[in-house]
Design an enzyme around this catalytic site. Sequence first.
Site, PDB file in Angstrom:
ATOM      1  N   ASP A 100       0.838  -1.234   0.147  1.00  0.00           N
ATOM      2  CA  ASP A 100       0.036  -0.065  -0.104  1.00  0.00           C
ATOM      3  C   ASP A 100       0.911   1.210   0.041  1.00  0.00           C
ATOM      4  O   ASP A 100       1.765   1.397   0.797  1.00  0.00           O
ATOM      5  CB  ASP A 100      -1.022   0.038   1.281  1.00  0.00           C
ATOM      6  CG  ASP A 100      -1.794   0.936   1.230  1.00  0.00           C
ATOM      7  OD1 ASP A 100      -2.702   1.424   0.352  1.00  0.00           O
ATOM      8  OD2 ASP A 100      -1.866   2.063   2.239  1.00  0.00           O
ATOM      9  N   GLU A 128       1.534  -0.194  -4.945  1.00  0.00           N
ATOM     10  CA  GLU A 128       0.717   0.994  -5.164  1.00  0.00           C
ATOM     11  C   GLU A 128       1.738   2.382  -4.876  1.00  0.00           C
ATOM     12  O   GLU A 128       2.218   2.647  -4.184  1.00  0.00           O
ATOM     13  CB  GLU A 128      -0.458   1.161  -4.386  1.00  0.00           C
ATOM     14  CG  GLU A 128      -1.315   2.208  -4.503  1.00  0.00           C
ATOM     15  CD  GLU A 128      -2.262   2.884  -3.302  1.00  0.00           C
ATOM     16  OE1 GLU A 128      -2.990   3.551  -3.538  1.00  0.00           O
ATOM     17  OE2 GLU A 128      -2.038   2.508  -2.134  1.00  0.00           O
TER      18      GLU A 128
END
Length: 583
Positions: free
Chosen positions: A244, A281
């Site tokens: 993330d 990401e």
Amino acid sequence: MLFEVWAPEAGQVVLCADGLTRAMERDPGRAGWWRCEAPAAEGTRYGFALDGGPVLPDPRSRRQPDGPDGLSAVVGLSVPPGRQEWPGVPLPGAVLYELHIGTFTREGTFDAAVERLPHLVDLGVTHVELMPVCPFPGTHGWGYEGVSPWAVHEPYGGPAGLRRFVAAAHGLGLGVVLDVVHNHLGPSGNHLPAFGPYFTDTHHTPWGAAVNLDAPGSDEVRAYLTGSALAWLRDHGLDGLRLDAVHALADTRTPHFLAELSAAVDGLGARLGRPLFLIAESDRNDPATVTPRQAGGLGLHAQWNDDFHHALHTVLTDESQGYYADFAADPAAALAKTLRGGFFHDGTYSSFRGRHHGRPLDAGAVPAYRLLGYAQNHDQIGNRALGDRLSARLSPGLLACAAALVLCGPFTPMLFMGEEWGARTPWQFFTDHTDPQLAEAVRTGRRREFAAHGWTAEEIPDPQDPATRARSCLDWTEPGREPHAALLAWHRRLIALRRGERDLARAPLAATDVTVAGDLTTVLRRGPLCVAVNPTGAPAAIPLGTAARPTEVLAAWHPVDLPGADGVLTLPAESAAVLRCAG
């Protein structure tokens, strides 16, 4: 059993296990570490008390049966039968399916999700990408405010439930990827600061102090995060991790933490004899993210490509607010640029950032599979005010156009759960904070955020209302009804076509040719496949030329004929077709 904990600033550490206490001793071989032997078995509850303070859970806890603030529990993690035979599923050629355990089924557990895995096998995807499963307060939430990065959320089924899910998925030939959050921990139940310098004020993030990757004590923090990542892959049998918001991992050290992590994962994959991978990401649009370490990059195996999403979204919806503004200036050109070169912002001016952004990828060298392409994901749906999917405002034909470009495009495709049948259920932002003050702060903050865009407080779903989570659960009766059944069949057909063209998996971005015929009509050629998409409200006459003549219609949302001698394809409004070309 040996108990260990890193607490470099403590003067005394006591182990509390099953109601008994035992003083721990400093480890002479590792600075800051404490250790002791104590009787323990599966399920033994334990924690550590520092300098006479309260008993806290183990930072490396594998199970938190009573939630983030409760005691830890001993977990045996022997290799389950059959694990050794699992060969893995590599990333090149993959089709990913992102799902949230808490809303994939109404029950919201690993075991309930297992019952739906045959649907994914029939769909044709290769990997399930789970949203975060680390413990967080309450029962229901997205998972991005998790704590205890080595443990599994108990209401989902705990570590045993995850292992059953992975075993079931592997038994059906599906790989499993897990979304992990290294850039911050949740505000509630985070006890790491009591143990040591896990965070630093040297850098700041949207969530407060940054994870300590480069300040004093960062050697152990980096090892803590790397150890957690390897544990998911090794002990739970996962095939990959989605990292993330890696742009929030502030690190001035050399090598960068992500390079160290990718080296460790590659090493584990070599030892296990199966492919393992990391997907980032990142909003940096920096080619170094997916450049091999040997070439000076970070060595991550792929990254999400939001630029492709934004360009496709503007083509389909005409939205131009916020970060869509740059793409909406000429949606078809923006889409063509991302399909050819990956990044739209590759050194160009970004109006919503107020500066130039990104660097170009080497389209002739970078395999296209290193970028993930998607029309929807949890962020792009759930971070909207009402959590509305594309299916809430687009026709089935436009959804079919999106699927054709995602599933037959150059990038590794990813679907968000329910997208394959045009699910009408929203996916909204929901929490279950047990701290009343934090719950109210989240509720108020979300309403304030969208008030700036013209929404009233009453229009924004209350994250703490159980009905918000309930609305977000998939309706599994939809796939059997129209127009959902037709969309599901369309997705199955496109995935089968993609997986049948395995030679395309490792082709570079430069192997993609894109032309725009008319305002929005787009033609994509990659290898023997020609994908024609007409998202407009009128039929389109699309010149495909005669050099690489289409010989077969492989899939069409509405029936189409092969082009005649003039090489012109007549494509109905809001439809797409995939053709095989000669040559």
